[in-house]
Design a protein around this motif. Structure first.
Motif: not given
Length: 363
Positions: A173-178, A208-214, A324-325, A327-330
């Motif tokens: 499932y891919s939930p929206e931010l809300i 959050l840190h999956q999408y940060m450089e480093g 990718k929403k 990703d929150f589930i995972e």
């Protein structure tokens, strides 16, 4: 006279038992299954550790918990558990027993030996204690102990398979931010001794840190671990390029300035430059004292954040780039598994998935 358990031999025996098949089916295996499917985690460790001791040394008495017990065959159960069983559980069993670093620090394991007179809550806990004594009394030699140890691992493997199936219906499932925000607020309405808050904060931090450089690593630790045995700095520790970066303490109960001081001191001691203290919606505290304590640490060069969890969830979601929403589930499932949360916490999570109609979708 206490007996010695050769830890190297115990490691070889536990690995062999893990690779073996169960050859027993009787009252003892029924009792073993009852303990392993019960809710008392410390007794699960005592069960496996006790049978491992007998399998490793025929003279060992699994009813003993300490070498100083006035029993023939007494041995150092804590040492065997900490040095052999704990790392084995981590490496081979997905922390299915409970993921504790030092299970023998818990009250039920602090007695010199198992006895019907041990102080324990009535009901299921008392029944489990008596069942353990019965099981251990019925295993008379190391050969039988090895056979029952193999049965233990067969049961635990089934439990691991069942645990892996828990979130099968929602993984796509891919939930929206809300929707994520709504789920998060509903999830933390029940605390389960702080597990829900730690899981949500840890999940969002991981995302959050999956999408940060480093090169970042986010470690969310088991809730309410003994400070004497756990290796964590905060409830959630963030590392950058292998070096400690900052920590987040999550408190879903009343706290005071000394709790904040303890959390922030650990960060300073480990050379961190940032620290966050996130508190639950039901927490009560003296705001003036907490702000004063925060100012003290900022004067020491520590950049701090003290925030209620609802605001923290919203702010973190707002900071997330397009992602990718799913990703929150995972990240949610990964974090729940890393803290080895209670079955009740998992059930609450699955219940919300169902109520919110988070169903599988092809994306």
């Amino acid at each position: 006279m206490p007996v010695n358990i050769d830890h190297k031999k115990a490691e070889e025996i536990i690995l062999k038992a893990h690779r073996s098949t169960c050859s027993k089916n009787n009252k003892i295996t029924d009792g073993i299954k009852s303990v392993l499917y019960g809710t008392h985690k410390t007794y699960k460790y005592i069960l496996v550790n006790g049978i491992l001791s007998k399998a490793s040394n025929n003279d060992a008495n699994p009813i003993a918990l300490q070498a100083g017990a006035t029993l023939s065959g007494a041995f150092d159960a804590r040492s065997l558990c900490h040095k052999v069983l704990v790392p084995f559980e981590r490496d081979f069993l997905n922390n299915i027993l409970g993921g504790s670093n030092e299970p023998f620090l818990n009250k039920p394991a602090r007695f010199t030996h198992l006895s019907k007179d041990n102080a324990v809550r009535k009901g299921k806990d008392k029944e489990t204690l008596l069942l353990l004594i019965e099981i251990f009394s019925a295993i008379n030699n190391s050969t039988d102990a090895k056979a029952y140890l193999a049965c233990i691992f067969s049961i635990l493997q089934e439990q691991i398979k069942e645990a892996n199936k828990t979130f099968e219906n929602v993984i796509g499932y891919s939930p929206e931010l809300i929707e994520i925000y709504e789920f998060s607020l509903l999830f933390i309405r029940k605390s389960f001794e702080g597990e829900t808050s730690a899981i949500i904060v840890g999940s969002l931090e991981l995302l959050l840190h999956q999408y940060m450089e480093g090169n970042y690593t986010v470690k969310t630790h088991k809730v309410n671990q003994s400070g004497a045995s756990s290796k964590e700095i905060g409830d959630i520790d963030i590392y950058r390029d292998g070096k400690f970066y900052y920590s987040i303490e999550v408190k879903d109960k009343n706290f005071n300035e000394y709790d904040v001081e303890h959390a922030f001191n650990k960060v300073l001691h480990n050379h961190g430059k940032q620290a966050a203290f996130i508190y639950g919606n039901q927490a009560e505290f003296n705001e003036e004292a907490i702000l004063k304590k925060a100012e003290e640490f900022e004067k020491k060069g520590l950049f701090v954040l003290i925030q209620n969890i609802s605001s923290h969830i919203r702010n973190t979601l707002f900071r997330l780039p397009e992602f990718k929403k799913q990703d929150f589930i995972e990240s949610l499932i990964t974090t729940a598994e890393s803290v080895n949360c209670k079955e009740q916490t998992k059930e609450w999570m699955v219940q919300l998935f169902s109520e919110l109609k988070w169903e599988f979708k092809n994306n």
